[in-house]
Write an enzyme that holds these catalytic residues in place. Structure first.
Site, PDB file in Angstrom:
ATOM      1  N   HIS A   1      -0.119 -12.027   0.681  1.00 29.87           N
ATOM      2  CA  HIS A   1      -1.130 -11.168   0.056  1.00 29.87           C
ATOM      3  C   HIS A   1      -1.822 -11.850  -1.120  1.00 29.87           C
ATOM      4  CE1 HIS A   1      -2.020  -6.595  -0.482  1.00 29.87           C
ATOM      5  NE2 HIS A   1      -3.092  -7.309  -0.651  1.00 29.87           N
TER       6      HIS A   1
ATOM      7  N   LEU B   1     -17.942  -3.010   1.835  1.00 27.30           N
ATOM      8  CA  LEU B   1     -18.900  -2.019   1.334  1.00 27.30           C
ATOM      9  C   LEU B   1     -18.894  -1.949  -0.192  1.00 27.30           C
ATOM     10  CD1 LEU B   1     -18.405   0.825   3.957  1.00 27.30           C
ATOM     11  CD2 LEU B   1     -20.121  -0.997   3.913  1.00 27.30           C
TER      12      LEU B   1
ATOM     13  N   TYR C   1       0.853  -1.185   0.000  1.00 25.87           N
ATOM     14  CA  TYR C   1       0.000   0.000   0.000  1.00 25.87           C
ATOM     15  C   TYR C   1       0.890   1.236   0.000  1.00 25.87           C
ATOM     16  CZ  TYR C   1      -3.755  -3.230   1.421  1.00 25.87           C
ATOM     17  OH  TYR C   1      -4.649  -4.267   1.516  1.00 25.87           O
TER      18      TYR C   1
END
Length: 334
Positions: free
Chosen positions: A127, A207, A59
């Protein structure tokens, strides 16, 4: 959030609050403004009882780990810190190559510990499965880190069922981190095996990358990060907005926010499920944690359950990150 509400990830794994905080939003830089925002968010999260903080070395790369490390300084012992490795960190390469070689495992953990400013990671994920490296080799190297005290628990992000079983045979896996929301439910093929093996589930993007927040009405409302995602494409937009309106209708019946309904649905999947919605904003963090107070009726849950089968656009934008048994809908969380 009370102690009684906490959930355990995996048999013998970490015990955490039922909602964690994903830190992927902090990936554009690590300057003073970023640090101020990150620290304010972490302060508010701790005050609200959040204990699981999730980041990854890719990130940024690196910025998210750096900012989280600064924000938790002096309070680390009460928290469960999760990070991920397995993508090379060259800023000039996009998409980044996978690397799960045993020798890279050690390089990766040393870098994460340095950026986070801690002496061990509580939950360390691969990951993405690297099809060029046997999962047994990668997990064997990770097990050595556990023996050395640099890592406490192991996780895999987006593994297929057979890969998960093979990995767990080498060393216990405490959690899998997969996309899971009203818009994305293919993880449910792996959940039964995870539960058979005593492995917790940590849903990312609960979401729907913003669709389920109730804030997306026009293409202009879509974050820059997600504008190229297939589910926001012109040929999918109106259909998915209609589905999101269905979530908003349930929220209106209850008197809560659509995001809270979406998170309540994920939380209702089981007490071994700990979603990690991400945000940079304290107001949205408070809203997300408020989902713990939302109870869905059977009738409302039934209406929500029907949504995933109608979603337009797949979630795959990074096919090169697929493991050897991954379905074509697999996508990176980067």
């Amino acid at each position: 959030m009370t102690q009684a509400a906490r959930r355990q990830l995996g048999t013998g794994g970490p015990v955490v609050a039922p909602i964690g905080l994903g830190f992927m939003s902090f990936r554009t830089g690590a300057g003073p403004d970023d640090e101020t925002a990150a620290t304010a968010l972490v302060d508010a999260a701790i005050d609200l009882g959040v204990t699981l903080f999730d980041t990854a070395d890719v990130y940024g790369p690196e910025f998210s780990e750096i900012l989280l490390g600064r924000a938790i300084r002096g309070r680390r012992d009460a928290l469960v810190i999760a990070t991920k490795f397995g993508n090379t960190l060259d800023r000039d390469t996009n998409p980044r190559k996978l690397d799960a070689r045993p020798e890279y495992v050690r390089t990766a953990i040393e870098g994460s510990l340095r950026r986070l400013g801690i002496d061990h990671v509580d939950l360390y994920y691969l990951h993405r499965v690297d099809p060029a490296v046997p999962i047994e080799d990668t997990v064997g190297a990770l097990a050595e880190l556990v023996d050395e005290g640099k890592v406490r628990y192991l996780g895999l992000s987006e593994p297929g069922p057979q890969t998960l079983r093979r990995a767990h045979a080498v060393h216990p896996i405490s959690a899998i981190q997969n996309e899971w929301s009203l818009f994305t439910r293919d993880v449910e093929d792996t959940v039964p095996l995870a539960r058979e093996l005593g492995i917790g589930i940590v849903p990312y993007s609960p979401l729907g990358r913003g669709w389920l927040s109730g804030s997306v009405r026009t293409p202009a409302d879509v974050s820059e990060t997600h504008r190229k995602h297939p589910r926001f494409a012109d040929d999918a937009f109106e259909r998915n907005r209609t589905l999101a309106d269905g979530v908003a209708a349930v929220a209106a019946e209850i008197g809560v926010r659509p995001s809270q309904v979406a998170l309540a649905w994920v939380l209702s999947r089981g007490d071994d499920v700990v979603p990690i919605p991400g945000t940079r904003h304290v107001e949205f963090l408070r809203e997300n944690v408020g989902a713990l107070e939302v109870t869905l009726t059977d009738e409302q849950s039934g209406r929500l359950d029907a949504i995933a089968a109608q979603v337009a656009g797949h979630r795959s934008i990074r096919p090169e990150n697929l493991g050897t048994e991954a379905p074509t809908v697999r996508v990176s969380s980067v």
